[in-house]
Design a protein around this motif. Structure first.
Motif, PDB file in Angstrom:
ATOM      1  N   THR A  58      47.407 -17.841  -0.869  1.00 57.02           N
ATOM      2  CA  THR A  58      48.461 -16.835  -0.811  1.00 57.02           C
ATOM      3  C   THR A  58      49.177 -16.860   0.540  1.00 57.02           C
ATOM      4  O   THR A  58      50.387 -16.650   0.615  1.00 57.02           O
ATOM      5  CB  THR A  58      47.904 -15.430  -1.074  1.00 57.02           C
ATOM      6  N   SER A  59      48.426 -17.107   1.619  1.00 61.66           N
ATOM      7  CA  SER A  59      49.083 -17.229   2.929  1.00 61.66           C
ATOM      8  C   SER A  59      50.011 -18.437   2.950  1.00 61.66           C
ATOM      9  O   SER A  59      51.140 -18.368   3.459  1.00 61.66           O
ATOM     10  CB  SER A  59      48.034 -17.356   4.033  1.00 61.66           C
ATOM     11  N   ASN A  81      48.722 -10.264  -2.360  1.00 66.74           N
ATOM     12  CA  ASN A  81      47.935 -10.251  -3.596  1.00 66.74           C
ATOM     13  C   ASN A  81      48.355 -11.428  -4.467  1.00 66.74           C
ATOM     14  O   ASN A  81      49.551 -11.630  -4.706  1.00 66.74           O
ATOM     15  CB  ASN A  81      48.158  -8.931  -4.343  1.00 66.74           C
ATOM     16  N   PRO A  82      47.390 -12.246  -4.943  1.00 66.56           N
ATOM     17  CA  PRO A  82      47.765 -13.421  -5.733  1.00 66.56           C
ATOM     18  C   PRO A  82      48.308 -13.072  -7.112  1.00 66.56           C
ATOM     19  O   PRO A  82      48.878 -13.936  -7.783  1.00 66.56           O
ATOM     20  CB  PRO A  82      46.438 -14.195  -5.845  1.00 66.56           C
ATOM     21  N   VAL A  83      48.132 -11.827  -7.567  1.00 68.55           N
ATOM     22  CA  VAL A  83      48.522 -11.453  -8.933  1.00 68.55           C
ATOM     23  C   VAL A  83      49.611 -10.386  -8.943  1.00 68.55           C
ATOM     24  O   VAL A  83      50.617 -10.491  -9.651  1.00 68.55           O
ATOM     25  CB  VAL A  83      47.289 -10.944  -9.723  1.00 68.55           C
ATOM     26  N   VAL A  84      49.421  -9.334  -8.114  1.00 63.51           N
ATOM     27  CA  VAL A  84      50.326  -8.186  -8.126  1.00 63.51           C
ATOM     28  C   VAL A  84      51.427  -8.387  -7.080  1.00 63.51           C
ATOM     29  O   VAL A  84      51.138  -8.768  -5.948  1.00 63.51           O
ATOM     30  CB  VAL A  84      49.544  -6.888  -7.827  1.00 63.51           C
ATOM     31  N   ASP A  87      36.109 -14.609  -8.421  1.00 69.62           N
ATOM     32  CA  ASP A  87      36.926 -13.388  -8.404  1.00 69.62           C
ATOM     33  C   ASP A  87      38.198 -13.703  -7.642  1.00 69.62           C
ATOM     34  O   ASP A  87      38.170 -14.014  -6.453  1.00 69.62           O
ATOM     35  CB  ASP A  87      36.154 -12.260  -7.711  1.00 69.62           C
ATOM     36  N   ARG A  88      39.329 -13.617  -8.315  1.00 71.26           N
ATOM     37  CA  ARG A  88      40.579 -14.026  -7.677  1.00 71.26           C
ATOM     38  C   ARG A  88      40.941 -13.161  -6.483  1.00 71.26           C
ATOM     39  O   ARG A  88      41.729 -13.556  -5.622  1.00 71.26           O
ATOM     40  CB  ARG A  88      41.718 -14.020  -8.696  1.00 71.26           C
ATOM     41  N   TYR A  89      40.390 -11.953  -6.419  1.00 70.43           N
ATOM     42  CA  TYR A  89      40.711 -11.073  -5.307  1.00 70.43           C
ATOM     43  C   TYR A  89      39.882 -11.375  -4.062  1.00 70.43           C
ATOM     44  O   TYR A  89      40.250 -11.000  -2.958  1.00 70.43           O
ATOM     45  CB  TYR A  89      40.520  -9.608  -5.705  1.00 70.43           C
ATOM     46  N   THR A  90      38.733 -12.007  -4.225  1.00 77.26           N
ATOM     47  CA  THR A  90      37.888 -12.329  -3.073  1.00 77.26           C
ATOM     48  C   THR A  90      37.694 -13.830  -2.903  1.00 77.26           C
ATOM     49  O   THR A  90      36.858 -14.253  -2.120  1.00 77.26           O
ATOM     50  CB  THR A  90      36.506 -11.656  -3.203  1.00 77.26           C
TER      51      THR A  90
END
Length: 939
Positions: free
Chosen positions: A522-523, A340-343, A511-514
């Protein structure tokens, strides 16, 4: 039409058997049938038929098999056709024929049985599926790929049999399977599920002692073979038998070695799974692997790994929802937030408390210590049929404390890393999810955008699929963009995706999650610094794949360390092996790493890495050229630069293997050298790979490389540059002649080269140019001029002391004389050429001389001698892997057979030649061969 492969292979059209020919031809048929209506790439089809080490000429042989298969299926018409499509070859079956293929029917029935909750309907579907089997699949065919497929289908058949047994036991119909269970238990004495079924059947027949003996035999075998005890399921069943549990006697009691269904504390059968994905395509084999894991795998754990955005979570959720009925005590889901880029990634201590709550334990009853929490968690899972899905795991340590100690539970883990520690130490099943096939990606777009839109713009659809790298997340974002603009043609989106440097911007969701860029960021951020540097630099390498040696050149690291870092990238699914010793990056990974390189890598370091790469490829190509063409001066000798210290390949085969593996990337290295003003390196590389490209029949690349080599030489400003330019002109002329280009273009280049060689007194260069001029004049129908050039070339070779050149000149002279119908003189020169080639150790020239003698014999009316000469030439050309020479020898052999009235051998040889000519894009020879085939008498 009727097709059966679940047993011996049998195909019938209108009730009449179809002869599929040689077992290899049948393997081609099976290789296409298993993916009916979907293209199978040629390389993949070759691997399916011959395995990892196909014969030298597997491709033309495959074309011949495909041609015969088309003929065999011809009477079926539209019911079954073999077609060439963009993605490869496809066996197109209509709906009725597809339904009549027992393999596809079996798979469909098993899938329907898995989705049905009604026991009666499930039993009927399993009965029908199992009735399709006659024996082991695919009869006597035996290739590595067919062996693996046979094993997979055998597992599916066994699972269906065991599921059917469970249903019959559940209905109290144990007597129907009593005999088959005994037989199955003898064949699979270590299979605890089979043992449990037989024990229950024996118990219900009042053979309690035999049931307990059955348990004891399995226990002893497990101890001897695996050093293990039976699982909790089987132990529990034995205990209940000893206690005369009344539920064992009831028809609706347990059907296998599973205890009574008791709900977990709290809500029975609690389900915390997110919704099932609305669309899942191209994952049939992965779903089947998960089915096999559920039913037969010794480990309750499966790891689904793959590139970010490849659809791991979607696959896991679809399977979990489809199989929820198999886990009546609950289906639980936790997102571990590993990337997760945030959590931050969720710690296992937090996860176990969440799982205890989901299992119904009140907060106040949860123990304070972590060890006690894990113990309570495992005790609640014991003997209960619960499915756990731990999504998006970062590493092994995040999930190891959460592994269940229960044979009745199943734990699914998804991760971008392979989690090899779980696979190696814990015995977890590993499933790697790759990007979609082209056909599945097309289906993905069609379902989302509608058949009308996609069928109206098939080229745009293909471009979108290619530029999204067949990655499900990228395709989903692209289709969402198109769905929001229904009146904008798909070609506009395809064009927007064309520039690689802005592709991530086009696929940005906000959307940062998608976010697609965010997924790869993140990888990348999870990599150690040295692995991240490796990824940034190998992303700069031209070509579709690369070796650890290339990575070592780019990074300046020792080869062993480069191999280690590439393995790390492979474990993180940021690189993948295309074949032993070769790696590649997915397009999206490469784009992201290139962005990172531009943003974080100093320009000087990137330039130094590329300089090192070009130098490495130049040195290696020169060393391989010396082995491949010992009679031809190297680029270093012509350029008068010091010979490279690179160790040459051990032999001809090794040199050819290096060129074959690198040939797709070397033309791009030449272009890169031009962009970096490394003109000498660009010319050298073009010069040294020219003979291999010519020998391999890669005519498009040969022409492009020859022109690039001349362009590099023309841009050079150094002493002796005219020698380089003249050599490049001769290479280009040779390529033009081989590609059947107008001979005037070749003559123009040769005359310019000859001017320099004459001025410089280079007898070797003059002799070789006159040989090429003779070939050009002969191709243009100017036989007298060709003869004069050949005679002059012979004299110059003798003056220069060039033994190999003299042998080649004699061959050219014999060809010119044969063109003038002076066959006696032609044969004399041809035999002298053959002897000279053998004396000089010049196998390429020997093959050409034999081929010339074959043409001379045909022209002189001695077709039997021609068959012998062309046959000998063919053997030699194949050993040298000279595809144009092989094609021409086959054509000559066919002409000789035709002159003898041997229609079938002539047709076979011309068919093989035609396949090679087409693969080489030699259009004039292709048309000529097609015409000769049409002129053959029937039969």
């Amino acid at each position: 039409m009727d097709i059966s492969v679940l047993g011996d292979i049998a195909t019938r059209i209108d009730g009449r058997p179809v002869d599929l020919g040689h077992p290899r031809g049948q393997s081609v048929f099976v290789g296409l049938l298993t993916d009916a209506n979907r293209p199978v790439p040629v390389d993949e089809l070759i691997e399916r038929v011959w395995g990892q080490r196909p014969p030298e000429k597997a491709r033309p042989t495959l074309y011949a098999y495909l041609s015969r298969l088309r003929a065999a299926l011809g009477p079926a018409g539209r019911a079954a056709q073999v077609e060439r499509q963009t993605g490869g070859y496809v066996l197109t079956l209509n709906e009725e024929t597809t339904a009549a293929v027992d393999l596809h029917r079996f798979r469909e029935l098993i899938a329907r049985a898995g989705r049905t909750t009604d026991d009666g309907k499930t039993l009927a579907l399993l009965d029908e599926a199992l009735s399709l089997w006659k024996a082991d699949a695919f009869g006597a065919l035996d290739t590595p790929w067919i062996g693996r497929l046979r094993e997979t289908l055998g597992r599916m058949r066994l699972l269906a049999q065991l599921d059917r047994n469970d249903l019959l036991l559940r209905r109290g119909r144990h007597q129907e399977i009593f005999s088959s269970l005994r037989s199955l238990a003898q064949r699979r004495p270590l299979d605890e599920r089979v043992t449990g079924q037989l024990m229950l059947a024996l118990y219900r027949e009042r053979h309690v002692a035999q049931a307990l003996d059955c348990y004891e035999r399995t226990r002893q075998l497990l101890a001897q073979e695996k050093g293990a005890e039976p699982g909790s399921r089987l132990r529990d069943l034995r205990l209940r038998m000893l206690n005369a549990d009344p539920s064992l006697d009831t028809a609706d009691g347990p059907a296998t070695a599973v205890g009574p269904r008791t709900a977990v504390p709290g809500e029975p059968g609690r389900n915390t799974l997110p919704a099932s994905p609305s669309l899942l395509v191209g994952r049939t084999s992965a779903l089947a692997e998960l089915d096999a894991w559920r039913s037969t795998a010794p480990s309750p754990v499966v790891v689904i790994s793959g590139l970010g955005g490849v659809g791991k979570t979607a696959l896991a959720l679809r399977w979990a929802h489809d199989n929820a009925a198999q886990f009546p005590d609950g289906q639980l889901y936790v997102n571990l937030q590993g990337f997760n880029p945030v959590v931050p990634a969720t710690r296992p201590e937090t996860v176990v408390r969440d799982l205890l709550s989901a299992l119904g334990v009140r907060t106040r009853a949860i123990p304070a210590g972590a060890a006690a929490q894990y113990a309570l968690y495992r005790s609640l899972l014991a003997r209960r049929r619960i499915l756990l899905l731990l999504d998006n795991a970062h590493d092994v340590e995040q999930v190891r404390p959460l592994l269940p100690d229960s044979a009745t539970c199943r734990l699914m883990i998804t991760s971008r890393n392979r989690l090899e520690g779980l696979v190696g130490a814990e015995g977890a099943r590993s499933i790697t999810l790759n990007v979609l096939s082209t056909e599945a990606a097309r289906q993905f777009l069609t379902v989302r955008l509608g058949d009308r839109r996609t069928s109206a713009e098939p080229d745009a659809v293909g471009a979108i699929i290619s530029r999204c790298g067949k990655l499900p997340l990228a395709l989903a974002i692209a289709t969402a963009r198109s769905m929001s603009r229904p009146h904008v043609p798909l070609s506009v989106l395809a064009e927007d995706l064309r520039p690689s440097n802005t592709r991530f911007d086009v696929l940005e969701t906000g959307d940062r999650y998608t976010s697609l860029r965010g997924v790869f960021d993140t990888s990348y951020n999870a990599l150690p610094p040295d692995s991240a540097r490796m990824l940034r630099l190998v992303a700069l390498a031209p070509g579709r794949d690369f070796t650890p040696a290339v990575a070592a050149a780019l990074t300046g690291l020792p080869p062993a360390r480069s191999e280690e870092l590439l393995s790390n990238l492979e474990s993180a699914h940021l690189a993948h092996r295309t074949s032993p010793g070769r790696y590649a990056l997915h397009d999206m990974v490469r784009l992201n790493a290139t962005e990172r390189s531009a943003g974080h890598q100093p320009a000087q370091e990137r330039s130094a890495a590329l300089h090192a790469l070009i130098g490495f490829q130049v040195r290696t190509a020169a060393a391989a050229h010396g082995v491949l063409n010992p009679c031809v001066p190297s680029s270093a000798a012509i350029a008068d630069v010091p010979e490279d210290a690179t160790a040459p390949p051990a032999d001809l085969d090794q040199a050819l293997r290096w060129f074959e593996s690198e040939c797709h990337g070397l033309p791009q290295v030449i272009r890169l050298a031009g962009q970096m003003n490394l003109r000498l390196e660009g010319w050298r590389l073009a010069r040294d790979i020219h003979p291999f490209l010519r020998r391999g029949g890669h005519l498009h690349d040969l022409l492009a490389v020859s022109r690039a080599g001349l362009e590099a030489a023309m841009a050079l400003d150094r002493p002796g540059v005219e020698s380089l330019r003249s050599s490049a002109r001769r290479d280009l002329a040779s390529a033009l002649l081989l590609a059947d280009q107008p001979s005037e273009q070749a003559v123009d280049q040769l005359c310019q080269a000859l001017t320099y060689f004459e001025a410089s007194g280079d007898l070797f260069g003059q002799a070789r140019v006159h040989q090429e001029l003779a070939a050009a004049q002969l191709a243009g129908g100017r036989r007298s001029e060709a003869l004069g050039e050949a005679v002059l070339s012979l004299k110059l070779c003798e003056a220069a002391g060039d033994a190999a050149g003299k042998a080649d000149a004699l061959t050219v002279l014999s060809q010119c004389l044969a063109g003038m119908r002076r066959y006696e003189q032609a044969e004399s020169r041809g035999r002298a050429a053959l002897e000279a080639c053998r004396s000089a150790g010049h196998p390429d020239g020997e093959a050409s001389a034999l081929q010339a003698l074959g043409h001379i014999a045909t022209g002189a009316g001695r077709p039997l001698d021609a068959v012998e000469h062309h046959g000998d030439a063919l053997v030699l050309f194949r050993r040298l892997r000279d595809a144009p020479g092989e094609a021409d020898s086959l054509s000559g052999l066919a002409s000789a057979h035709a002159a003898l009235g041997r229609t079938r051998p002539a047709g076979d040889a011309w068919l093989q030649a035609l396949a090679l000519y087409r693969a080489q894009h030699r259009d004039a020879r292709t048309r000529e061969t097609e015409e000769r085939l049409r002129g053959l008498p029937a039969g």
